[in-house]
Write an enzyme that holds these catalytic residues in place. Structure first.
Site, PDB file in Angstrom:
ATOM      1  N   HIS A  64      59.589  42.160  44.113  1.00  0.00           N
ATOM      2  CA  HIS A  64      58.611  41.582  43.205  1.00  0.00           C
ATOM      3  C   HIS A  64      57.231  41.628  43.875  1.00  0.00           C
ATOM      4  O   HIS A  64      56.272  42.100  43.309  1.00  0.00           O
ATOM      5  CB  HIS A  64      59.021  40.149  42.849  1.00  0.00           C
ATOM      6  N   GLU A 111      49.815  43.470  41.680  1.00  0.00           N
ATOM      7  CA  GLU A 111      50.198  42.842  42.955  1.00  0.00           C
ATOM      8  C   GLU A 111      49.145  43.104  44.034  1.00  0.00           C
ATOM      9  O   GLU A 111      48.846  42.242  44.852  1.00  0.00           O
ATOM     10  CB  GLU A 111      51.574  43.347  43.401  1.00  0.00           C
ATOM     11  N   HIS A 115      47.395  39.851  45.378  1.00  0.00           N
ATOM     12  CA  HIS A 115      47.913  39.438  46.688  1.00  0.00           C
ATOM     13  C   HIS A 115      47.542  40.394  47.828  1.00  0.00           C
ATOM     14  O   HIS A 115      47.274  39.960  48.942  1.00  0.00           O
ATOM     15  CB  HIS A 115      49.441  39.323  46.628  1.00  0.00           C
TER      16      HIS A 115
END
Ligand SMILES: *[C@@H]1O[C@H](CO)[C@@H](O)[C@H](O)[C@H]1NC(C)=O
Ligand SMILES: *[C@@H]1O[C@H](CO)[C@@H](O)[C@H](O)[C@H]1NC(C)=O
Ligand SMILES: *[C@@H]1O[C@H](CO)[C@@H](O)[C@H](O)[C@H]1NC(C)=O
Ligand SMILES: *[C@@H]1O[C@H](CO)[C@@H](O)[C@H](O)[C@H]1NC(C)=O
Length: 250
Positions: A64, A111, A115
């Site tokens: 993920h 992502e 992040h």
């Protein structure tokens, strides 16, 4: 301008470095406000798709994300560029798929922006290639599919206790991980194993995932695109755990 004599400058610089090393146990804040922990998150495709109404026949845990414990969208002008990670794409397609749109790079872009740009504050992850290849490396190293299987926790119609799942994971990693389930609606009897987080420090060594990060990261995915993720929460001990198998093809 009032310039400090260089000798004094040097003294201050050395003192700062010494103090930083001295007062920086890994569990505490980084002196420059950088992250101290990375959360490697894997999800079980069958559970994800049961919530998101996608279909998948994958029978291994997929990636993920790799999330630092501090910062979000740290540099929105640092755009995701797939050509910088061309050599990783085949592996990413296999192990880090967007389960709702398997051939789309949208999930990686998301992502990275949310992040990766924060993880990149550390020199060890300061490029897209470093970030994505480290995520894949950790994913292989902490092979969750294998760890569960070796402890006879297998996707099936049989149910497990949360203790069994926890013991399997803890006996291998020796640290506290975070195990999340999709909880049944009113009257439901089982919780469905959905997502597992494994944490590492700045040297990529396993450490406990602390409770304090749980609230912050439980709503990672975009609300609209992956609404069902909000149904994930820490599994509880009062209910059997269902680890759904890949439906057999008809
Ligand atoms: C899973 O689905 C893909 C695409 O539909 C297919 O190519 C593959 O053979 C399937 N794998 C299994 C194990 O059924
Ligand atoms: C953000 O990323 C861009 C593109 O890589 C870079 O030029 C810029 O220096 C970065 N900004 C900061 C504050 O790191
Ligand atoms: C992506 O990276 C490649 C390789 O460094 C570069 O040639 C290209 O201009 C970049 N694309 C964008 C949109 O920045
Ligand atoms: C995990 O281990 C299994 C069994 O050893 C192997 O088949 C699989 O390829 C591994 N997965 C990853 C991501 O390395």
């Amino acid at each position: 301008m009032n310039v400090l004599p260089s000798g004094r400058m040097r003294f201050i610089a050395v003192a700062v470095i010494l103090c930083a090393g001295f007062f920086w146990p890994t569990a505490f804040a980084h002196p420059l406000g950088e992250w101290t922990k990375l959360i490697l998150t894997q999800h079980w495709p069958q559970t994800f798709c049961s919530v998101e109404k996608c279909t998948t026949n994958l029978s291994f845990w997929t990636l993920h994300g790799l999330w630092p414990n501090s910062g979000m969208r740290c540099n929105t002008s640092w755009h995701f560029n797939a050509s910088l990670i061309e050599d990783l794409i085949p592996e990413m397609k296999k192990y880090w798929p967007d389960l709702r749109a398997p051939s789309s790079p949208q999930f990686w872009k998301y992502e990275w922006t949310k992040h990766g740009t924060c993880a990149a504050k550390a020199e060890s992850l300061n490029s897209q290639h470093k970030y994505f290849s480290k995520a894949l490396e950790l994913y292989h190293k902490f092979n969750l599919t294998n760890v569960l299987k070796n402890n006879r926790i297998m996707p099936s119609e049989q149910h497990y206790t949360l203790d069994e799942v926890e013991t399997a994971i803890t006996s291998f990693y020796n640290v506290k991980t975070k195990i999340q389930c999709v909880h049944p609606g009113k009257g439901g009897q089982v919780q469905i194993l959905g997502q597992i987080e494994i944490c590492v420090d700045r040297d990529f060594q396993l450490i406990d995932c602390e409770k304090s990060t749980e609230e912050i990261w439980s709503n990672d995915i975009p609300a609209v695109a992956v609404s069902g993720q909000s149904e994930l929460s820490v599994c509880d001990h009062s209910m059997p755990v269902y680890y759904p198998p890949v439906p057999s093809r008809s």
